[in-house]
Write an enzyme that holds these catalytic residues in place. Sequence first.
Site, PDB file in Angstrom:
ATOM      1  N   ASP A  16      30.981 -18.138  -7.883  1.00 41.56           N
ATOM      2  CA  ASP A  16      31.405 -17.143  -8.871  1.00 41.56           C
ATOM      3  C   ASP A  16      30.922 -17.560 -10.261  1.00 41.56           C
ATOM      4  O   ASP A  16      30.738 -18.754 -10.537  1.00 41.56           O
ATOM      5  CB  ASP A  16      32.947 -17.043  -8.840  1.00 41.56           C
ATOM      6  CG  ASP A  16      33.450 -15.810  -9.549  1.00 41.56           C
ATOM      7  OD1 ASP A  16      32.651 -14.892  -9.836  1.00 41.56           O
ATOM      8  OD2 ASP A  16      34.661 -15.755  -9.835  1.00 41.56           O
ATOM      9  N   ASN A  67      28.176 -15.953 -11.958  1.00 41.51           N
ATOM     10  CA  ASN A  67      26.771 -15.649 -12.276  1.00 41.51           C
ATOM     11  C   ASN A  67      26.672 -14.667 -13.442  1.00 41.51           C
ATOM     12  O   ASN A  67      25.817 -14.823 -14.331  1.00 41.51           O
ATOM     13  CB  ASN A  67      26.061 -15.014 -11.069  1.00 41.51           C
ATOM     14  CG  ASN A  67      25.969 -15.953  -9.893  1.00 41.51           C
ATOM     15  OD1 ASN A  67      26.278 -17.130 -10.005  1.00 41.51           O
ATOM     16  ND2 ASN A  67      25.550 -15.428  -8.757  1.00 41.51           N
ATOM     17  N   HIS A  84      22.255 -14.208 -11.111  1.00 42.59           N
ATOM     18  CA  HIS A  84      22.129 -14.362  -9.660  1.00 42.59           C
ATOM     19  C   HIS A  84      20.862 -15.158  -9.323  1.00 42.59           C
ATOM     20  O   HIS A  84      20.869 -16.005  -8.442  1.00 42.59           O
ATOM     21  CB  HIS A  84      22.079 -12.988  -8.979  1.00 42.59           C
ATOM     22  CG  HIS A  84      23.323 -12.164  -9.197  1.00 42.59           C
ATOM     23  ND1 HIS A  84      24.579 -12.692  -9.080  1.00 42.59           N
ATOM     24  CD2 HIS A  84      23.494 -10.849  -9.533  1.00 42.59           C
ATOM     25  CE1 HIS A  84      25.483 -11.748  -9.326  1.00 42.59           C
ATOM     26  NE2 HIS A  84      24.842 -10.619  -9.613  1.00 42.59           N
ATOM     27  N   LEU A 132      22.496 -29.354   9.783  1.00 39.55           N
ATOM     28  CA  LEU A 132      23.462 -28.515   9.052  1.00 39.55           C
ATOM     29  C   LEU A 132      23.385 -27.051   9.503  1.00 39.55           C
ATOM     30  O   LEU A 132      22.305 -26.481   9.633  1.00 39.55           O
ATOM     31  CB  LEU A 132      23.128 -28.581   7.547  1.00 39.55           C
ATOM     32  CG  LEU A 132      23.983 -27.689   6.642  1.00 39.55           C
ATOM     33  CD1 LEU A 132      25.391 -28.255   6.482  1.00 39.55           C
ATOM     34  CD2 LEU A 132      23.334 -27.523   5.258  1.00 39.55           C
TER      35      LEU A 132
END
Length: 264
Positions: free
Chosen positions: A37, A39, A54, A148
């Site tokens: 959060d 951006n 973004h 991952l």
Amino acid sequence: MTRTQVLEVIGSDRDEQALVDAIDFDRLPRHVAVIMDGNGRWAKSRFLPRLEGHRAGVESVRSTVETAARLGLEALTVYAFSTENWKRPTDEVSGLMGLLKLYIRRELKTLQTNNIRFGVVGGLDGLPKDVQDELRRGIAETAHLTGLQFSLALNYSGRSELTDVVRRIALEARAGTLDPTTIDEATIEKRLFTAHLPEPDLLIRTSGELRVSNFLLWQIAYAEIWVTDVLWPDFRRRHLLQAIADFQKRERRYGGITAAGSRA
Ligand code: FPP
């Protein structure tokens, strides 16, 4: 990955080295989830269009994925686009879709080289066809990888995920393929987008907001929440390391009692 290997990658930044030293590699969170959060605020403070925030945020994603993979985490899931985000101005939505496509195009090789398996958590079918194609290519071309598990939560909301699960269970019960008396937590878990992942142990939220924002509602039941004021485009390796070091200082009781016998 050993501590020495992590240190080699981390380089000579003393603060980061101290953080790596503080981390117990035998007690890493298995799955880290991130609400990215800030951006918009990052861009606004620089008098830039929101999309630039973004765009800068993609760099933070890159850095976080790399660090998570090098640390040897099992799973990393980042909230990139919620079902509510469709309400944003059209140019912001199409800009975000463009960034997604670009991300896969540019990063696929790096993901493969680092043994990272890419996935999507959310309603992939609801995304524009060209974005879907790119994402599906990323999923297919990393499906065999064993390191991952990196997922983008896209067109996702926890409530709609759970609503879909309830609908599917009801339909199966009506069709006679599921006995309603046997429904338990596993019945639900198996039908979540995250069925193949361990549940998140650590939920990170940037930009200081103290909200869960409809993210992985079922899955974060026992997650430790770590909030930082840092805006997502400024989030880097050291912040993830700090979050993990802090996570390891917490005592997780899962509703039980502590070793000393006090109440959970
Ligand atoms: C929240 O900031 C962020 C989003 C809704 C989108 C997150 C997307 C990215 C980081 C880029 C796309 C990712 C990839 C991997 C291509 P906000 O806009 O709500 O910020 P604000 O609260 O300051 O307005």
